[in-house]
Write an enzyme that holds these catalytic residues in place. Structure first.
Site, PDB file in Angstrom:
ATOM      1  N   ARG A 149     -14.249  14.208 -18.649  1.00  0.00           N
ATOM      2  CA  ARG A 149     -14.445  14.439 -20.024  1.00  0.00           C
ATOM      3  C   ARG A 149     -14.773  13.553 -20.970  1.00  0.00           C
ATOM      4  O   ARG A 149     -14.076  13.391 -21.994  1.00  0.00           O
ATOM      5  CB  ARG A 149     -12.758  15.435 -20.476  1.00  0.00           C
ATOM      6  CG  ARG A 149     -12.536  16.382 -19.905  1.00  0.00           C
ATOM      7  CD  ARG A 149     -11.328  17.046 -20.427  1.00  0.00           C
ATOM      8  NE  ARG A 149     -10.678  17.926 -19.894  1.00  0.00           N
ATOM      9  CZ  ARG A 149      -9.269  18.291 -19.605  1.00  0.00           C
ATOM     10  NH1 ARG A 149      -8.326  17.203 -20.094  1.00  0.00           N
ATOM     11  NH2 ARG A 149      -8.824  19.141 -18.991  1.00  0.00           N
ATOM     12  N   ARG A 184     -13.174  15.230 -27.720  1.00  0.00           N
ATOM     13  CA  ARG A 184     -12.721  15.193 -28.881  1.00  0.00           C
ATOM     14  C   ARG A 184     -12.322  13.944 -29.368  1.00  0.00           C
ATOM     15  O   ARG A 184     -12.089  13.616 -30.527  1.00  0.00           O
ATOM     16  CB  ARG A 184     -11.826  16.160 -28.935  1.00  0.00           C
ATOM     17  CG  ARG A 184     -12.138  17.725 -28.902  1.00  0.00           C
ATOM     18  CD  ARG A 184     -11.076  18.659 -29.040  1.00  0.00           C
ATOM     19  NE  ARG A 184     -10.343  18.626 -27.573  1.00  0.00           N
ATOM     20  CZ  ARG A 184      -9.018  19.145 -27.471  1.00  0.00           C
ATOM     21  NH1 ARG A 184      -8.410  19.631 -28.498  1.00  0.00           N
ATOM     22  NH2 ARG A 184      -8.288  19.209 -26.388  1.00  0.00           N
ATOM     23  N   ARG A 199     -19.793  19.399 -32.524  1.00  0.00           N
ATOM     24  CA  ARG A 199     -19.069  20.540 -32.077  1.00  0.00           C
ATOM     25  C   ARG A 199     -18.776  21.437 -33.145  1.00  0.00           C
ATOM     26  O   ARG A 199     -18.920  22.680 -33.272  1.00  0.00           O
ATOM     27  CB  ARG A 199     -17.471  20.049 -31.546  1.00  0.00           C
ATOM     28  CG  ARG A 199     -16.761  21.229 -31.320  1.00  0.00           C
ATOM     29  CD  ARG A 199     -16.955  22.142 -30.268  1.00  0.00           C
ATOM     30  NE  ARG A 199     -15.766  23.180 -29.949  1.00  0.00           N
ATOM     31  CZ  ARG A 199     -15.768  24.087 -30.871  1.00  0.00           C
ATOM     32  NH1 ARG A 199     -16.514  24.557 -31.898  1.00  0.00           N
ATOM     33  NH2 ARG A 199     -14.792  25.176 -30.458  1.00  0.00           N
ATOM     34  N   ASP A 233     -18.593  23.714 -18.924  1.00  0.00           N
ATOM     35  CA  ASP A 233     -17.268  23.936 -18.731  1.00  0.00           C
ATOM     36  C   ASP A 233     -17.364  24.733 -17.432  1.00  0.00           C
ATOM     37  O   ASP A 233     -18.356  25.398 -17.173  1.00  0.00           O
ATOM     38  CB  ASP A 233     -16.700  24.908 -19.975  1.00  0.00           C
ATOM     39  CG  ASP A 233     -15.216  24.826 -19.673  1.00  0.00           C
ATOM     40  OD1 ASP A 233     -14.409  24.105 -20.302  1.00  0.00           O
ATOM     41  OD2 ASP A 233     -14.513  25.994 -19.242  1.00  0.00           O
ATOM     42  N   TYR A 249      -8.112  31.709 -13.783  1.00  0.00           N
ATOM     43  CA  TYR A 249      -8.495  31.949 -15.187  1.00  0.00           C
ATOM     44  C   TYR A 249      -8.715  33.449 -15.445  1.00  0.00           C
ATOM     45  O   TYR A 249      -8.464  34.304 -16.240  1.00  0.00           O
ATOM     46  CB  TYR A 249      -9.372  31.303 -15.783  1.00  0.00           C
ATOM     47  CG  TYR A 249      -8.909  29.662 -15.872  1.00  0.00           C
ATOM     48  CD1 TYR A 249      -8.402  29.540 -17.055  1.00  0.00           C
ATOM     49  CD2 TYR A 249      -9.089  28.589 -14.934  1.00  0.00           C
ATOM     50  CE1 TYR A 249      -7.799  28.032 -17.727  1.00  0.00           C
ATOM     51  CE2 TYR A 249      -8.742  27.558 -15.202  1.00  0.00           C
ATOM     52  CZ  TYR A 249      -8.395  27.049 -16.480  1.00  0.00           C
ATOM     53  OH  TYR A 249      -7.478  25.840 -16.783  1.00  0.00           O
TER      54      TYR A 249
END
Length: 342
Positions: free
Chosen positions: A25, A29, A38, A75, A150
């Site tokens: 990652r 952020r 973003r 992702d 998921y």
């Protein structure tokens, strides 16, 4: 024959004087420039599917830090989205999916998945053109079990209970879903290699909470099939497997899947990994991301301990899971310098 890319060479089994480094990652952020892009992109999936923006955020961390690899910004849930499942990323909630069950499995459209991912593949082509020759380009996908958790549960879960029960109560439907995910994931990774990826990683983020029988069925066998399928089209393809939470199943996972590199989570004891894994097997990891948040002497000591523990084998330095948003940029810079021996 060395490639001139230290991280790729380590993945191919060539031990380096100091381990090459990248960070899971690493485009994220904690970087203000990422947050700016973003916001401009709209939704998270819009960012994943915009080749120019995905290229930009992929390259951002390499402008700040002397990392040895770029990893495609995307992702693991682009695959269920490409299959036709409703996927969205809710602010403060993470991914939310419309759960599938044995009656809705037939609505998935694997024949359209790769075409729906064409913008991601375009981003790889763009990143490759912009990347320095000594940097490795890493592609990736989520592993079938992790992605299935998921798809069945509709969101992340601490125990993956919905998927575990689905596999027990509806074994034929679960096997059919895994078959779809194996085939589409393999096609996707093959396409990533063809677009310019030097190596790929299979993220098995939810390998924990499975007994050994389920681990073999749900984790090892699907990962093995993906590796085999990819290498039937890309011989000797360098593939990292990251089975987070595999614990005592690590060695069996590495042996039976045939991955080139074994990613270690931060809970894996260094002595256990050293004594239970073949010295010819490259490993990746495994600093606790919160040690990076705290920084300072404790981080540096632990990083050096990890480097020393794996000094007898090819080693790629990384965190034992993804970097977290509150990580100070200065701590990342210092970690990279420590790993490189500065």
């Amino acid at each position: 024959m060395p490639s001139g890319k230290p991280l790729l060479d380590a993945a191919l089994g060539i031990r380096q004087a100091r381990p090459p480094v990248w960070i899971m990652r690493q485009a994220g952020r904690y970087l203000p420039e990422y947050r700016e892009v973003r916001q401009k992109a709209g939704s998270f999936l819009d960012l994943c599917y915009a080749p120019a923006l995905a290229t930009e955020v992929t390259l951002q961390p390499l402008r700040r830090f002397d990392l040895d690899a770029a990893i495609l910004f995307s992702d693991i849930l682009v695959i269920p989205h490409a299959l036709g499942q409703d996927v969205r990323f809710a602010q403060g909630e993470g991914p939310v999916l419309e759960p599938i069950d044995e009656t809705t499995l037939s609505t998935l459209k694997p024949e359209k998945a790769l075409d729906n991912l064409r913008n991601v593949l375009e981003a790889i082509d763009r990143i490759k053109l912009a990347l320095s020759e000594n940097k490795t380009l890493i592609g990736f996908c989520g592993a079938p079990w992790t992605v299935a958790t998921y798809m069945i549960g509709g969101r992340g879960s601490p125990d993956q209970a919905a998927a575990r029960l689905f596999a027990l109560n509806h074994p034929a439907a679960f096997a059919a879903l895994i078959d779809i995910l194996v085939e589409v994931s393999a096609q996707y990774l093959i396409a990533q290699f063809r677009a310019g990826a030097d190596m790929v990683q299979i993220f098995e983020s939810w390998a924990l909470n499975l007994d050994e029988e389920a681990f073999r069925t749900h984790v090892i066998e699907p990962n093995r099939r993906i590796v085999e399928r990819v290498r039937s089209f890309v011989p000797d393809a360098p593939i990292t497997g990251f089975p987070r939470g595999a614990a005592g199943m690590l060695a069996e996972y590495a042996e039976k899947t045939g991955v080139s590199v074994l990613g270690l989570d931060f809970a894996t004891p260094l002595a256990f990994a050293s004594s239970n894994l073949p010295r010819t097997l490259p490993v990746q990891g495994n600093l606790d991301p919160l040690r990076l948040v705290a920084g300072g002497a404790q981080m540096e000591r632990r990083a050096e301990a990890i480097i020393e523990a794996f000094s007898d084998r090819p080693h790629i330095f990384n965190l034992g899971h993804g970097i977290v948003p509150q990580t100070p940029i200065a701590h990342v810079s210092r970690l990279v310098d420590v790993v490189h021996g500065r």
